[in-house]
Design a protein around this motif. Structure first.
Motif, short mmCIF file in Angstrom:
data_model
loop_
_atom_site.label_atom_id
_atom_site.label_comp_id
_atom_site.label_asym_id
_atom_site.label_seq_id
_atom_site.Cartn_x
_atom_site.Cartn_y
_atom_site.Cartn_z
N ALA A 14 0.83 -1.22 0.00
CA ALA A 14 0.00 0.00 0.00
C ALA A 14 0.86 1.26 0.00
O ALA A 14 0.38 2.34 -0.33
CB ALA A 14 -0.93 -0.01 1.22
N LYS A 16 3.30 1.85 2.77
CA LYS A 16 3.51 2.27 4.17
C LYS A 16 4.93 2.81 4.39
O LYS A 16 5.10 3.85 5.03
CB LYS A 16 3.21 1.12 5.14
N ARG A 51 9.24 -11.38 15.09
CA ARG A 51 8.96 -11.05 13.69
C ARG A 51 9.50 -12.16 12.77
O ARG A 51 8.82 -12.63 11.87
CB ARG A 51 9.62 -9.71 13.34
N LYS A 55 7.26 -14.55 10.30
CA LYS A 55 7.35 -14.41 8.84
C LYS A 55 7.97 -15.61 8.13
O LYS A 55 7.76 -15.82 6.95
CB LYS A 55 8.16 -13.14 8.49
N PHE A 73 1.89 -11.77 17.74
CA PHE A 73 1.80 -10.35 17.34
C PHE A 73 1.65 -9.46 18.59
O PHE A 73 2.28 -8.42 18.70
CB PHE A 73 0.65 -10.10 16.38
N ARG A 77 4.12 -6.68 20.16
CA ARG A 77 3.58 -5.31 20.30
C ARG A 77 3.80 -4.78 21.72
O ARG A 77 4.21 -3.63 21.89
CB ARG A 77 2.09 -5.32 19.94
N ARG A 99 2.53 0.16 11.16
CA ARG A 99 1.54 -0.77 11.68
C ARG A 99 1.45 -0.68 13.21
O ARG A 99 2.40 -0.38 13.91
CB ARG A 99 1.85 -2.24 11.33
N SER A 103 -3.75 -3.53 12.67
CA SER A 103 -3.30 -4.64 11.81
C SER A 103 -3.80 -5.98 12.34
O SER A 103 -4.25 -6.83 11.56
CB SER A 103 -1.77 -4.70 11.75
N GLN A 108 -5.76 -10.69 11.71
CA GLN A 108 -6.15 -11.88 12.46
C GLN A 108 -7.67 -11.94 12.61
O GLN A 108 -8.25 -13.02 12.62
CB GLN A 108 -5.45 -11.88 13.84
N ILE A 159 3.11 -14.85 5.17
CA ILE A 159 1.78 -14.22 5.09
C ILE A 159 1.51 -13.74 3.66
O ILE A 159 0.39 -13.89 3.15
CB ILE A 159 1.67 -13.07 6.11
N PHE A 167 -6.61 -11.42 1.49
CA PHE A 167 -6.31 -9.98 1.54
C PHE A 167 -7.57 -9.14 1.29
O PHE A 167 -7.69 -8.04 1.81
CB PHE A 167 -5.19 -9.63 0.54
N PRO A 192 -1.33 8.28 -7.76
CA PRO A 192 0.12 8.46 -7.90
C PRO A 192 0.75 8.96 -6.60
O PRO A 192 0.08 9.65 -5.81
CB PRO A 192 0.25 9.51 -9.01
N ILE A 193 2.03 8.63 -6.42
CA ILE A 193 2.71 8.95 -5.14
C ILE A 193 2.56 10.42 -4.75
O ILE A 193 2.36 10.75 -3.58
CB ILE A 193 4.20 8.54 -5.21
N VAL A 196 -0.80 10.96 -3.17
CA VAL A 196 -0.83 10.28 -1.87
C VAL A 196 -0.07 11.12 -0.84
O VAL A 196 -0.54 11.36 0.27
CB VAL A 196 -0.23 8.85 -1.98
#
Ligand code: Z5A
Length: 210
Positions: A14, A16, A51, A55, A73, A77, A99, A103, A108, A159, A167, A192-193, A196
């Protein structure tokens, strides 16, 4: 003086990481110099180990259960929150989070199908019911586009190898969660960037004006 906690959320690809840099530059422009960036899961030594566990693809030697994934998670956190985020905010440092709790609710909850009441009670227990980011920027993008961007990087983690439907469920849950929550701003990440970036800057301006 207390710092502020700004969180970037969205599905893979996306934008981030790009948004984190936009926020950093914006704050620098407004002479806010004490800024740190965190990522979830990650940040502390233990959180980074978690992490890696989450992953990595164990090649079916042992499947990570959905409940164990959720608990990992939150373990990561709470380590990051207690050791990095809360101390930074109390000393006046601003924190940009790649995140945070939303998230888990989206991935989840929406993706894995774990009941939202259960996730909320876990969040209250681990994070405290009153702790919330000052602003969350949710970068909204159709998953086909996000996965296309993410795949350009090559290797896909455990993931990222999930189906498109997974998703889509995550995006649907994000959209439910942000509805009517004034501390979450939706940004159209398919643009476009440049556009954003401008939308992110506008959302940040409203935060500074408060
Ligand atoms: N997860 C979870 O399930 N539950 C939880 O509670 C938490 C996380 C906290 C973390 O992986 C994984 O854990 C993640 C969610 C799950 N799962 N997956 N899959 P991560 O931290 O490694 O990955 P990520 O958070 O998904 O980040 P990402 O894949 O690196 O995506 P990104 O940071 O959003 O994207 P980016 O790197 O900024 O941009 C991707 C590419 O698109 C790049 O080449 C950019 O130049 C390009 N880009 C960016 N914006 C644009 C626009 N506007 N137009 C065109 N191209 C663009």
């Amino acid at each position: 003086m207390k710092g502020k906690f700004i969180v970037i959320e969205g599905i893979e690809g996306a934008g981030k990481s790009t948004a984190v840099n936009t926020v950093k530059q914006f704050l620098r422009h407004f002479k806010i110099q004490d800024v740190i960036c965190t990522r979830e899961p990650g940040g502390t030594v233990l959180s980074e180990e978690i992490r890696h566990l989450i992953k990595k693809n164990s090649q079916n030697k042992e499947i990570l259960s959905d409940k164990a994934e959720l608990l990992l998670f939150y373990a990561a956190r709470v380590q990051s929150l207690e050791n990095i985020i809360k101390p930074a905010l109390s000393s006046g440092t601003w924190v940009i989070g790649d995140r945070h709790d939303l998230s888990s609710q989206a991935y989840q909850g929406g993706g894995r199908g774990i009941k939202s009441e259960f996730i909320k009670s876990l969040a209250n227990f681990t994070l405290g019911s009153s702790f919330r980011p000052d602003l969350t920027l949710y970068l909204d993008l159709p998953p086909e586009l996000g996965l296309k961007r993410a795949r350009k990087r090559g290797h896909l983690d455990r993931i990222e190898q999930q189906s498109l439907v997974f998703f889509e469920q995550i995006r649907a849950r994000y959209l439910e969660l942000i509805y009517d929550d004034h501390r979450i701003k939706m940004i159209d990440a398919s643009k476009p960037i440049k556009k954003v970036t401008a939308d992110i800057q506008n959302a940040l301006l409203s935060l500074l004006e408060k």
